[in-house]
Scaffold this motif. Structure first.
Motif, PDB file in Angstrom:
ATOM      1  N   ARG A 162      -0.310   4.966  -0.921  1.00  0.00           N
ATOM      2  CA  ARG A 162      -1.098   5.806  -0.008  1.00  0.00           C
ATOM      3  C   ARG A 162      -0.449   5.965   1.363  1.00  0.00           C
ATOM      4  N   THR A 163       0.691   5.296   1.595  1.00  0.00           N
ATOM      5  CA  THR A 163       1.309   5.374   2.922  1.00  0.00           C
ATOM      6  C   THR A 163       2.638   6.111   2.917  1.00  0.00           C
ATOM      7  N   ARG A 185      -3.971   0.899  -6.780  1.00  0.00           N
ATOM      8  CA  ARG A 185      -5.074   1.195  -5.870  1.00  0.00           C
ATOM      9  C   ARG A 185      -4.688   0.987  -4.404  1.00  0.00           C
ATOM     10  N   ALA A 186      -3.445   0.525  -4.198  1.00  0.00           N
ATOM     11  CA  ALA A 186      -2.960   0.255  -2.838  1.00  0.00           C
ATOM     12  C   ALA A 186      -3.962  -0.617  -2.095  1.00  0.00           C
ATOM     13  N   PRO A 232       0.786  -1.237   0.000  1.00  0.00           N
ATOM     14  CA  PRO A 232       0.000   0.000   0.000  1.00  0.00           C
ATOM     15  C   PRO A 232       0.819   1.288   0.000  1.00  0.00           C
ATOM     16  N   ARG A 236      -1.258  12.835   4.499  1.00  0.00           N
ATOM     17  CA  ARG A 236      -0.287  12.945   3.403  1.00  0.00           C
ATOM     18  C   ARG A 236      -0.743  14.019   2.433  1.00  0.00           C
ATOM     19  N   TRP A 241       0.477  14.661  -1.311  1.00  0.00           N
ATOM     20  CA  TRP A 241       1.340  14.277  -2.432  1.00  0.00           C
ATOM     21  C   TRP A 241       1.442  15.389  -3.437  1.00  0.00           C
TER      22      TRP A 241
END
Length: 257
Positions: free
Chosen positions: A136-137, A165-166, A133, A252, A254
């Motif tokens: 997204r992490t 899509r993690a 993942p 997060r 990005w």
């Protein structure tokens, strides 16, 4: 040997346990070194016929590399060095002469799924969860070798679904994809892994070695270099901010830079 990685021989089977249950068995550098040493032990003793990897407790097999170890990364070259070190560990596991079995319960994530993929056979409880993942992490990436392991086992479509899509795959999905050879209930994992190991221990060692080595060579036949990908991603602001946000438990943001 560190108490974070337990190695014990049980008859013809060498058992390796990742022993950081409070951290979901996240891997430290010392644990990686201990795993390599265990592979050396398995290969040096003709009486050992099978190597079994498992995580302490039921919550996780391995939930990745300990993220705190990434805080000292400042450039893309740090990422390249890390992934090269990971590749060396995975290669040592994958080239172990005896059959290797990953006994999985709970999270099998990031470096955990890479370790499981480098094993010859995977068995899992119905609680198994499989994924990478990082989109997204942490905002990092994998080495070309690890991408190859995922594509080889899952196929390109499933691998990209997992990566982009993690998304975490359930044990049923991993079994349907062929990644997991056998499913069991949580309380049955030890017996299931022992049954697989017992059967393997009865087979011709050189025949099994030739089979697993042939499959490994086929996977690596056209493997391209990917250090440029690792250098770019690990050298990014997104990665540094992602590590900080992960450890601080903050949102997060990005930027693609």
């Amino acid at each position: 040997m560190s108490d974070e990685l337990l190695v014990a021989r049980e008859g013809a089977v060498l058992q390796v346990t990742f022993n950081r249950p409070r951290q979901r068995n996240a891997m430290s550098w010392e644990m990686y070194d201990g795993l390599v040493a265990a592979c050396e032990t398995a290969d040096a003793d003709d009486g050992i016929r099978v190597l079994v990897l498992r995580g302490a407790g039921d919550e996780a097999f391995v939930a990745g590399t300990d993220i705190a170890q990434f805080t000292g990364f400042t450039t893309g070259e740090d990422g390249v060095a890390y992934e090269q070190r990971m590749e060396a560990v995975l290669e040592r596991l994958e080239t172990t002469r005896v059959p290797t079995v990953a006994a999985i319960s709970g999270y099998c994530v990031g470096a955990g799924i890479a370790l499981a993929a480098a094993c010859d056979i995977r068995v899992s409880t119905t609680t198994g969860r499989f994924g990478v993942p990082v989109a997204r992490t942490l905002g990092n990436c994998l080495s070309m070798n690890t991408y190859s392991l995922l594509v080889f086992h899952l196929g390109p479509a499933r691998a990209k679904d997992m990566l982009l899509r993690a998304r975490m795959f359930s044990a049923d999905e991993a079994h349907a994809a062929g990644f997991v050879a056998q499913l069991c209930e949580v309380g049955e994992l030890e017996a299931t892994a022992a049954g697989v190991a017992e059967r393997l221990a009865q087979h011709a060692p050189l025949t099994m070695w030739a089979g697993k080595e042939a499959v490994r060579r086929l996977r690596l036949a056209n493997l391209p270099d990917g250090d440029d990908l690792v250098r770019t991603v690990f050298g990014s602001d997104d990665f540094r901010n992602g590590v900080r946000a992960f450890l601080d438990k903050t949102p997060r943001r990005w930027t693609g830079r």
